[in-house]
Enzyme design. Structure first.
Site, PDB file in Angstrom:
ATOM      1  N   MET A  84      93.502  75.757  53.248  1.00  0.00           N
ATOM      2  CA  MET A  84      92.894  76.940  53.865  1.00  0.00           C
ATOM      3  C   MET A  84      91.420  77.047  53.447  1.00  0.00           C
ATOM      4  O   MET A  84      90.799  78.095  53.618  1.00  0.00           O
ATOM      5  CB  MET A  84      93.658  78.207  53.483  1.00  0.00           C
ATOM      6  CG  MET A  84      95.106  78.155  53.957  1.00  0.00           C
ATOM      7  SD  MET A  84      95.832  79.780  54.241  1.00  0.00           S
ATOM      8  CE  MET A  84      95.716  80.497  52.632  1.00  0.00           C
ATOM      9  N   GLY A 138      91.457  71.612  42.459  1.00  0.00           N
ATOM     10  CA  GLY A 138      92.874  71.380  42.766  1.00  0.00           C
ATOM     11  C   GLY A 138      93.012  70.732  44.141  1.00  0.00           C
ATOM     12  O   GLY A 138      93.712  69.725  44.307  1.00  0.00           O
ATOM     13  N   HIS A 139      92.317  71.293  45.117  1.00  0.00           N
ATOM     14  CA  HIS A 139      92.330  70.687  46.458  1.00  0.00           C
ATOM     15  C   HIS A 139      91.788  69.261  46.407  1.00  0.00           C
ATOM     16  O   HIS A 139      92.338  68.348  47.034  1.00  0.00           O
ATOM     17  CB  HIS A 139      91.440  71.487  47.420  1.00  0.00           C
ATOM     18  CG  HIS A 139      91.883  72.877  47.701  1.00  0.00           C
ATOM     19  ND1 HIS A 139      91.149  73.981  47.300  1.00  0.00           N
ATOM     20  CD2 HIS A 139      92.956  73.377  48.367  1.00  0.00           C
ATOM     21  CE1 HIS A 139      91.753  75.081  47.709  1.00  0.00           C
ATOM     22  NE2 HIS A 139      92.855  74.746  48.357  1.00  0.00           N
ATOM     23  N   SER A 196      92.829  78.401  42.031  1.00  0.00           N
ATOM     24  CA  SER A 196      93.252  79.016  43.286  1.00  0.00           C
ATOM     25  C   SER A 196      92.033  79.627  43.958  1.00  0.00           C
ATOM     26  O   SER A 196      91.160  80.180  43.276  1.00  0.00           O
ATOM     27  CB  SER A 196      94.288  80.122  43.002  1.00  0.00           C
ATOM     28  OG  SER A 196      94.442  80.950  44.138  1.00  0.00           O
ATOM     29  N   VAL A 202      96.481  71.671  39.140  1.00  0.00           N
ATOM     30  CA  VAL A 202      95.218  71.469  38.428  1.00  0.00           C
ATOM     31  C   VAL A 202      94.790  72.827  37.873  1.00  0.00           C
ATOM     32  O   VAL A 202      94.828  73.842  38.592  1.00  0.00           O
ATOM     33  CB  VAL A 202      94.140  70.895  39.377  1.00  0.00           C
ATOM     34  CG1 VAL A 202      92.807  70.746  38.657  1.00  0.00           C
ATOM     35  CG2 VAL A 202      94.611  69.554  39.934  1.00  0.00           C
ATOM     36  N   GLN A 239     106.630  76.431  48.472  1.00  0.00           N
ATOM     37  CA  GLN A 239     106.078  75.883  49.715  1.00  0.00           C
ATOM     38  C   GLN A 239     106.295  74.365  49.796  1.00  0.00           C
ATOM     39  O   GLN A 239     106.651  73.829  50.851  1.00  0.00           O
ATOM     40  CB  GLN A 239     104.586  76.198  49.766  1.00  0.00           C
ATOM     41  CG  GLN A 239     103.806  75.486  50.845  1.00  0.00           C
ATOM     42  CD  GLN A 239     102.357  75.961  50.872  1.00  0.00           C
ATOM     43  OE1 GLN A 239     102.098  77.075  51.290  1.00  0.00           O
ATOM     44  NE2 GLN A 239     101.438  75.138  50.427  1.00  0.00           N
ATOM     45  N   LEU A 251      87.373  75.311  48.861  1.00  0.00           N
ATOM     46  CA  LEU A 251      87.976  74.227  48.080  1.00  0.00           C
ATOM     47  C   LEU A 251      87.544  74.234  46.613  1.00  0.00           C
ATOM     48  O   LEU A 251      86.385  74.486  46.297  1.00  0.00           O
ATOM     49  CB  LEU A 251      87.614  72.889  48.722  1.00  0.00           C
ATOM     50  CG  LEU A 251      88.051  72.748  50.189  1.00  0.00           C
ATOM     51  CD1 LEU A 251      87.605  71.392  50.736  1.00  0.00           C
ATOM     52  CD2 LEU A 251      89.555  72.919  50.344  1.00  0.00           C
ATOM     53  N   HIS A 252      88.507  73.942  45.757  1.00  0.00           N
ATOM     54  CA  HIS A 252      88.263  73.803  44.321  1.00  0.00           C
ATOM     55  C   HIS A 252      88.814  72.446  43.875  1.00  0.00           C
ATOM     56  O   HIS A 252      89.320  71.659  44.705  1.00  0.00           O
ATOM     57  CB  HIS A 252      88.905  74.962  43.564  1.00  0.00           C
ATOM     58  CG  HIS A 252      90.343  75.205  43.926  1.00  0.00           C
ATOM     59  ND1 HIS A 252      91.334  74.289  43.674  1.00  0.00           N
ATOM     60  CD2 HIS A 252      90.952  76.245  44.563  1.00  0.00           C
ATOM     61  CE1 HIS A 252      92.488  74.763  44.099  1.00  0.00           C
ATOM     62  NE2 HIS A 252      92.285  75.947  44.653  1.00  0.00           N
ATOM     63  N   LYS A 266     101.411  73.719  42.632  1.00  0.00           N
ATOM     64  CA  LYS A 266     100.987  75.110  42.422  1.00  0.00           C
ATOM     65  C   LYS A 266     101.783  76.040  43.332  1.00  0.00           C
ATOM     66  O   LYS A 266     102.194  77.124  42.937  1.00  0.00           O
ATOM     67  CB  LYS A 266      99.486  75.195  42.701  1.00  0.00           C
ATOM     68  CG  LYS A 266      98.962  76.521  43.149  1.00  0.00           C
ATOM     69  CD  LYS A 266      98.653  77.391  41.963  1.00  0.00           C
ATOM     70  CE  LYS A 266      97.994  78.695  42.333  1.00  0.00           C
ATOM     71  NZ  LYS A 266      98.019  79.106  43.705  1.00  0.00           N
TER      72      LYS A 266
HETATM   73  P1  AMP Z   1      95.624  76.411  50.039  1.00  0.00           P
HETATM   74  O1  AMP Z   1      94.221  76.108  50.474  1.00  0.00           O
HETATM   75  O2  AMP Z   1      95.708  77.433  48.961  1.00  0.00           O
HETATM   76  O3  AMP Z   1      96.553  76.644  51.189  1.00  0.00           O
HETATM   77  O4  AMP Z   1      96.148  75.083  49.345  1.00  0.00           O
HETATM   78  C1  AMP Z   1      96.130  73.847  50.016  1.00  0.00           C
HETATM   79  C2  AMP Z   1      96.875  72.835  49.192  1.00  0.00           C
HETATM   80  O5  AMP Z   1      96.265  72.723  47.911  1.00  0.00           O
HETATM   81  C3  AMP Z   1      98.332  73.225  48.948  1.00  0.00           C
HETATM   82  O6  AMP Z   1      99.143  72.062  49.007  1.00  0.00           O
HETATM   83  C4  AMP Z   1      98.280  73.797  47.559  1.00  0.00           C
HETATM   84  O7  AMP Z   1      99.514  73.708  46.877  1.00  0.00           O
HETATM   85  C5  AMP Z   1      97.250  72.898  46.924  1.00  0.00           C
HETATM   86  N1  AMP Z   1      96.667  73.537  45.739  1.00  0.00           N
HETATM   87  C6  AMP Z   1      96.086  74.754  45.648  1.00  0.00           C
HETATM   88  N2  AMP Z   1      95.716  75.004  44.379  1.00  0.00           N
HETATM   89  C7  AMP Z   1      96.071  73.923  43.646  1.00  0.00           C
HETATM   90  C8  AMP Z   1      95.970  73.570  42.262  1.00  0.00           C
HETATM   91  N3  AMP Z   1      95.425  74.388  41.367  1.00  0.00           N
HETATM   92  N4  AMP Z   1      96.446  72.381  41.874  1.00  0.00           N
HETATM   93  C9  AMP Z   1      97.027  71.530  42.765  1.00  0.00           C
HETATM   94  N5  AMP Z   1      97.151  71.803  44.076  1.00  0.00           N
HETATM   95  C10 AMP Z   1      96.687  72.980  44.512  1.00  0.00           C
END
Ligand code: AMP
Length: 285
Positions: free
Chosen positions: A31, A37-38, A186, A177, A154, A34-35, A150
């Site tokens: 979504m 983790g992404h 997040s 991460v 889901q 981006l950080h 995380k």
């Molecule tokens: P989002 O943008 O929050 O929908 O996340 C997109 C993808 O990134 C999803 O598969 C999340 O589980 C993954 N994601 C988000 N935060 C982290 C994190 N801290 N570590 C690993 N994966 C993450």
């Protein structure tokens, strides 16, 4: 790096060229905002596939009307620069209009797995996720897709829909991460005030301590209640759930010895909802 703005024909043409060359396609749906983790997911996809597609789409169907769809943080330019640096091959940027027909009527519902934990307070969330992920899979047609642990529930929902609908896609889960102090990265961490940010790492700390006690054989009911109290004492304003579940079925466990466990929690800190989870492994207690 190619950036496409939701035009399905353009996406299909490019994917078709790669497929014609016999290249393996990896996919990371996000979504945005981006950080690291992404970006770890993107690097994992780059290691697993020849071409990597990242989608950025704040999916309206997974937000309830009172939730944060409108204020969800967005930074398309910054995201594109980060993805370019990682070596992403294609960024797919659909809009609500290019993703959903005005009279969209078909939903993917993963029963059981979607119903507890986050599904209690967010009853439409997993239906929205499962539907948009299915649509994105049909559009991108990846060989492999990477999701973060995380969002553990889901990840299981996506694994199940891929299995049940016979989608020829390998789902890879990537470990969470974290910031140096343990807070799971997040996009929603951007909502936290300085004071809330100081409190937030207690979620991971309390989960890890509770998981260690559970791994040593403690009974779940008492430990989960103690964790709930510890979270409130640490400064979280509300504890939505702290649960010990089976790592694959999400069935409740009374003790870690009953099967491979996962300790999952959702808490509120002021107006921000945070989730996290850790494995519970008896042999590592
Ligand atoms: P989002 O943008 O929050 O929908 O996340 C997109 C993808 O990134 C999803 O598969 C999340 O589980 C993954 N994601 C988000 N935060 C982290 C994190 N801290 N570590 C690993 N994966 C993450």
């Amino acid at each position: 790096m190619i950036a496409t703005t939701g035009d399905l024909e353009e996406l299909r043409r490019q994917i078709g060229l790669w497929r014609g060359d016999g290249l393996k396609i990896g996919f990371v749906p996000t979504m945005g905002y981006l950080h690291d983790g992404h970006l770890a997911l993107v690097r994992r996809a780059l290691a697993l596939a020849d071409r990597v597609v990242v989608s950025i789409f704040v999916n309206p169907t997974q937000f309830a009307p009172h939730e944060d769809f409108e204020r969800y943080p967005r930074d398309e330019r910054g995201d594109l620069a980060k993805l370019e640096r990682e070596g992403t091959h294609l960024v797919y940027l659909p809009t609500r209009e290019t993703m959903y027909f005005p009279d969209h009527a078909t939903w993917v519902t993963v029963e059981g797995l979607s119903e507890g934990l986050c599904g209690i307070t967010r009853p439409h969330f997993f239906r929205g996720v499962a539907t948009v992920v299915t649509k994105l899979f049909n559009r991108v047609q990846p060989d492999v897709a990477v999701f973060g642990e995380k969002d553990y529930q889901q990840l299981l929902v996506v694994r199940r829909l891929v299995r049940d609908l016979d989608l020829p896609i390998e789902i890879v889960g990537h470990p969470t991460v974290r910031e140096p102090d343990g807070l799971a990265m997040s996009s929603r961490n951007a909502y936290l005030s300085a004071e809330e940010r100081r409190i937030a790492p207690a979620l991971f700390r309390i989960l890890r301590e509770t998981a260690a006690r559970l791994a040593r054989g403690a009974e779940a009911a008492a430990e989960l209640e103690a964790a709930r109290q510890a979270l409130l004492e640490a400064g979280f304003t509300r504890v939505e759930y702290v649960e010990l579940r089976h790592a694959e079925t999400l069935a409740p466990l009374e003790r870690a010895s009953e099967g491979e466990g996962r300790l999952l929690a959702a808490v509120h800190l002021g107006g921000t909802r945070l989730i996290d989870n850790v494995p519970v492994r008896p042999d590592e207690g």
